[in-house]
Design a protein around this motif. Sequence first.
Motif, PDB file in Angstrom:
ATOM      1  N   PRO A 142       0.795  -1.231   0.000  1.00 27.00           N
ATOM      2  CA  PRO A 142       0.000   0.000   0.000  1.00 27.00           C
ATOM      3  C   PRO A 142       0.829   1.283   0.000  1.00 27.00           C
ATOM      4  O   PRO A 142       0.436   2.268  -0.635  1.00 27.00           O
ATOM      5  N   LYS A 143       1.968   1.273   0.705  1.00 22.99           N
ATOM      6  CA  LYS A 143       2.776   2.501   0.758  1.00 22.99           C
ATOM      7  C   LYS A 143       3.426   2.784  -0.580  1.00 22.99           C
ATOM      8  O   LYS A 143       3.453   3.940  -1.035  1.00 22.99           O
ATOM      9  N   VAL A 144       3.940   1.756  -1.250  1.00 21.45           N
ATOM     10  CA  VAL A 144       4.521   1.935  -2.577  1.00 21.45           C
ATOM     11  C   VAL A 144       3.435   2.373  -3.560  1.00 21.45           C
ATOM     12  O   VAL A 144       3.646   3.252  -4.399  1.00 21.45           O
ATOM     13  N   ASP A 145       2.271   1.774  -3.448  1.00 19.86           N
ATOM     14  CA  ASP A 145       1.142   2.132  -4.310  1.00 19.86           C
ATOM     15  C   ASP A 145       0.784   3.600  -4.120  1.00 19.86           C
ATOM     16  O   ASP A 145       0.534   4.329  -5.091  1.00 19.86           O
ATOM     17  N   GLU A 146       0.770   4.045  -2.875  1.00 23.47           N
ATOM     18  CA  GLU A 146       0.388   5.431  -2.570  1.00 23.47           C
ATOM     19  C   GLU A 146       1.451   6.422  -3.040  1.00 23.47           C
ATOM     20  O   GLU A 146       1.123   7.454  -3.645  1.00 23.47           O
ATOM     21  N   VAL A 147       2.730   6.126  -2.757  1.00 27.98           N
ATOM     22  CA  VAL A 147       3.798   7.094  -3.006  1.00 27.98           C
ATOM     23  C   VAL A 147       4.328   7.005  -4.436  1.00 27.98           C
ATOM     24  O   VAL A 147       4.320   7.982  -5.179  1.00 27.98           O
ATOM     25  N   GLU A 148       4.797   5.817  -4.828  1.00 34.40           N
ATOM     26  CA  GLU A 148       5.459   5.676  -6.123  1.00 34.40           C
ATOM     27  C   GLU A 148       4.476   5.604  -7.291  1.00 34.40           C
ATOM     28  O   GLU A 148       4.793   6.041  -8.397  1.00 34.40           O
ATOM     29  N   ASP A 149       3.293   5.046  -7.045  1.00 37.04           N
ATOM     30  CA  ASP A 149       2.335   4.839  -8.143  1.00 37.04           C
ATOM     31  C   ASP A 149       1.094   5.711  -8.014  1.00 37.04           C
ATOM     32  O   ASP A 149       0.140   5.545  -8.773  1.00 37.04           O
ATOM     33  N   GLY A 150       1.105   6.623  -7.067  1.00 43.51           N
ATOM     34  CA  GLY A 150      -0.084   7.421  -6.793  1.00 43.51           C
ATOM     35  C   GLY A 150      -0.200   8.668  -7.651  1.00 43.51           C
ATOM     36  O   GLY A 150       0.588   8.924  -8.567  1.00 43.51           O
ATOM     37  N   ALA A 151      -1.197   9.469  -7.326  1.00 42.40           N
ATOM     38  CA  ALA A 151      -1.532  10.650  -8.126  1.00 42.40           C
ATOM     39  C   ALA A 151      -0.406  11.678  -8.142  1.00 42.40           C
ATOM     40  O   ALA A 151      -0.118  12.290  -9.179  1.00 42.40           O
ATOM     41  N   ARG A 152       0.239  11.863  -6.994  1.00 44.89           N
ATOM     42  CA  ARG A 152       1.303  12.877  -6.935  1.00 44.89           C
ATOM     43  C   ARG A 152       2.461  12.511  -7.861  1.00 44.89           C
ATOM     44  O   ARG A 152       2.983  13.372  -8.581  1.00 44.89           O
ATOM     45  N   ALA A 153       2.857  11.233  -7.853  1.00 48.64           N
ATOM     46  CA  ALA A 153       3.945  10.790  -8.739  1.00 48.64           C
ATOM     47  C   ALA A 153       3.543  10.976 -10.197  1.00 48.64           C
ATOM     48  O   ALA A 153       4.364  11.381 -11.043  1.00 48.64           O
ATOM     49  N   ALA A 154       2.283  10.675 -10.525  1.00 54.76           N
ATOM     50  CA  ALA A 154       1.809  10.838 -11.900  1.00 54.76           C
ATOM     51  C   ALA A 154       1.806  12.306 -12.316  1.00 54.76           C
ATOM     52  O   ALA A 154       2.158  12.644 -13.459  1.00 54.76           O
ATOM     53  N   ILE A 155       1.437  13.196 -11.394  1.00 58.02           N
ATOM     54  CA  ILE A 155       1.443  14.631 -11.683  1.00 58.02           C
ATOM     55  C   ILE A 155       2.864  15.110 -11.941  1.00 58.02           C
ATOM     56  O   ILE A 155       3.114  15.919 -12.853  1.00 58.02           O
ATOM     57  N   ILE A 156       3.821  14.614 -11.150  1.00 59.12           N
ATOM     58  CA  ILE A 156       5.223  14.980 -11.350  1.00 59.12           C
ATOM     59  C   ILE A 156       5.710  14.516 -12.714  1.00 59.12           C
ATOM     60  O   ILE A 156       6.404  15.244 -13.435  1.00 59.12           O
ATOM     61  N   GLU A 157       5.329  13.302 -13.097  1.00 57.00           N
ATOM     62  CA  GLU A 157       5.728  12.797 -14.412  1.00 57.00           C
ATOM     63  C   GLU A 157       5.160  13.683 -15.527  1.00 57.00           C
ATOM     64  O   GLU A 157       5.875  14.032 -16.481  1.00 57.00           O
ATOM     65  N   GLU A 158       3.886  14.052 -15.422  1.00 57.55           N
ATOM     66  CA  GLU A 158       3.280  14.923 -16.430  1.00 57.55           C
ATOM     67  C   GLU A 158       3.975  16.283 -16.450  1.00 57.55           C
ATOM     68  O   GLU A 158       4.181  16.875 -17.529  1.00 57.55           O
ATOM     69  N   ALA A 159       4.345  16.786 -15.270  1.00 56.64           N
ATOM     70  CA  ALA A 159       5.032  18.078 -15.200  1.00 56.64           C
ATOM     71  C   ALA A 159       6.386  18.007 -15.897  1.00 56.64           C
ATOM     72  O   ALA A 159       6.776  18.944 -16.618  1.00 56.64           O
ATOM     73  N   ILE A 160       7.098  16.909 -15.708  1.00 59.16           N
ATOM     74  CA  ILE A 160       8.392  16.731 -16.366  1.00 59.16           C
ATOM     75  C   ILE A 160       8.217  16.706 -17.878  1.00 59.16           C
ATOM     76  O   ILE A 160       8.950  17.376 -18.621  1.00 59.16           O
ATOM     77  N   ILE A 161       7.227  15.961 -18.354  1.00 57.76           N
ATOM     78  CA  ILE A 161       7.003  15.842 -19.792  1.00 57.76           C
ATOM     79  C   ILE A 161       6.636  17.196 -20.391  1.00 57.76           C
ATOM     80  O   ILE A 161       7.123  17.570 -21.459  1.00 57.76           O
ATOM     81  N   ASN A 162       5.787  17.963 -19.709  1.00 54.13           N
ATOM     82  CA  ASN A 162       5.432  19.288 -20.207  1.00 54.13           C
ATOM     83  C   ASN A 162       6.625  20.236 -20.187  1.00 54.13           C
ATOM     84  O   ASN A 162       6.807  21.044 -21.109  1.00 54.13           O
ATOM     85  N   HIS A 163       7.439  20.138 -19.154  1.00 54.66           N
ATOM     86  CA  HIS A 163       8.619  20.989 -19.044  1.00 54.66           C
ATOM     87  C   HIS A 163       9.601  20.691 -20.177  1.00 54.66           C
ATOM     88  O   HIS A 163      10.109  21.608 -20.832  1.00 54.66           O
ATOM     89  N   VAL A 164       9.851  19.406 -20.420  1.00 54.18           N
ATOM     90  CA  VAL A 164      10.770  19.025 -21.491  1.00 54.18           C
ATOM     91  C   VAL A 164      10.175  19.368 -22.856  1.00 54.18           C
ATOM     92  O   VAL A 164      10.891  19.782 -23.769  1.00 54.18           O
ATOM     93  N   TYR A 165       8.856  19.221 -22.989  1.00 59.14           N
ATOM     94  CA  TYR A 165       8.185  19.538 -24.252  1.00 59.14           C
ATOM     95  C   TYR A 165       8.377  21.011 -24.607  1.00 59.14           C
ATOM     96  O   TYR A 165       8.661  21.359 -25.759  1.00 59.14           O
ATOM     97  N   ASP A 166       8.250  21.865 -23.608  1.00 51.71           N
ATOM     98  CA  ASP A 166       8.446  23.289 -23.836  1.00 51.71           C
ATOM     99  C   ASP A 166       9.897  23.569 -24.231  1.00 51.71           C
ATOM    100  O   ASP A 166      10.171  24.402 -25.105  1.00 51.71           O
ATOM    101  N   TYR A 167      10.832  22.860 -23.588  1.00 51.76           N
ATOM    102  CA  TYR A 167      12.257  23.005 -23.909  1.00 51.76           C
ATOM    103  C   TYR A 167      12.537  22.548 -25.340  1.00 51.76           C
ATOM    104  O   TYR A 167      13.357  23.140 -26.056  1.00 51.76           O
ATOM    105  N   ALA A 168      11.861  21.484 -25.782  1.00 48.24           N
ATOM    106  CA  ALA A 168      12.167  20.846 -27.067  1.00 48.24           C
ATOM    107  C   ALA A 168      11.625  21.611 -28.268  1.00 48.24           C
ATOM    108  O   ALA A 168      12.114  21.423 -29.388  1.00 48.24           O
ATOM    109  N   ARG A 169      10.598  22.417 -28.071  1.00 49.95           N
ATOM    110  CA  ARG A 169      10.023  23.131 -29.207  1.00 49.95           C
ATOM    111  C   ARG A 169      10.982  24.194 -29.738  1.00 49.95           C
ATOM    112  O   ARG A 169      11.798  24.725 -28.972  1.00 49.95           O
ATOM    113  N   PRO A 170      10.921  24.542 -31.037  1.00 51.44           N
ATOM    114  CA  PRO A 170       9.910  24.120 -32.019  1.00 51.44           C
ATOM    115  C   PRO A 170      10.309  22.899 -32.850  1.00 51.44           C
ATOM    116  O   PRO A 170       9.485  22.343 -33.555  1.00 51.44           O
ATOM    117  N   ASP A 171      11.592  22.509 -32.804  1.00 50.06           N
ATOM    118  CA  ASP A 171      12.062  21.444 -33.690  1.00 50.06           C
ATOM    119  C   ASP A 171      12.070  20.068 -33.030  1.00 50.06           C
ATOM    120  O   ASP A 171      12.482  19.090 -33.640  1.00 50.06           O
TER     121      ASP A 171
END
Length: 356
Positions: free
Chosen positions: A255-284
């Motif tokens: 349950p603790k791994v599910d909550e921390v590593e696989d939970g909503a906060r970790a998923a939000i951080i992953e999305e934030a990283i992808i958006n941050h890198v996406y902004d860095y990578a544009r336009p090419d």
Amino acid sequence: MDANRFQQEALRTVRINWAHENGPDIAILGAIGELGSLASVLKKKQRDNEAYSHFKEHFSEEIGDILWYVIIMASRMNMTFDRWPTSEGLELDIFQSTYSLLDHIYLLHKKRASLFETRSVNQEDLNLYIETLRNLQHLAGFVDQNLSEIADKCVNKTLSYWGRNHELPAVKFDEGFPIYEQLPRKFEIEFLPLQEPSTTIMRMNGVQLGDRLTDNSYEDDGYRFHDVFHIAGAGLLGWSPVFRRLLKAKRKSNPKVDEVEDGARAAIIEEAIINHVYDYARPDFLEGIQHVDLDLIKRVQRLVRGYEVSQCEPWEWQHCILEGYRVFRELKETGSGVLHVDADNRTLTLRPHSDK
């Protein structure tokens, strides 16, 4: 780490063509740029005081970056150092010492012409480099460190960025968990376009993953394919809370791994990283790029601090970003395909979809 060993290690990571008309400028501007970063860290400490909790860590890291540039320039001028000079006798405060370092780097810039070709060591030049190192040693003392400690950390950081260990398998963070709670090591994802404009779906083993995907934008920028970055994380880093959720492979047996590593906060951080890198990578979208900015990697690593993926080295993040964007560009061009993921060999391979 003594000065001689650091000098050897630093030379392993130099990518400067000294003979090029602007070759020396890379080293000189690098030192100037890192001095600016060090000054910014010191300014933030003065402004925010105790609220700047990572001051010592960031300040020592900037000293290490300046040290690297100073040492490779000294090496270019045939200088060798057996030991780090002491800062004994220097009585400047941290601000005066920073301004003094500015003066030293300005004088190093005046020696630019000497960096075009190796030559016998000039005593005046040697004294300038020794005084610059003494200055850095003095600054290190303000954060309870010395050049030996800082050099060791600098080498570890630099080599971990320039490393090329892609043949190593991605980490199995879920090893030891039931097989149905593990990310697959080898799998294929189909990207299939729909009749609606700029709309696609993903399938795995014939089963649709998630909802229909659009760009969520006024322009067709291909963002509907951004799930490839989650897939790249799963295959090249062994980490993607979002993709794990799509596969219904959350580690609920702990349950603790599910909550921390696989939970909503970790998923939000992953999305934030992808958006941050996406902004860095544009336009090419990183086309023609072989290395990403180390500062970008450091920001990503700060975001995942405390999570299992923080074990991943800078070269792993760089490899994941570059490979993810290579496949992303291919999908933008073709509009469909079958992505083969091999976590054991850290590879992503996009093939045409046979069923048009």
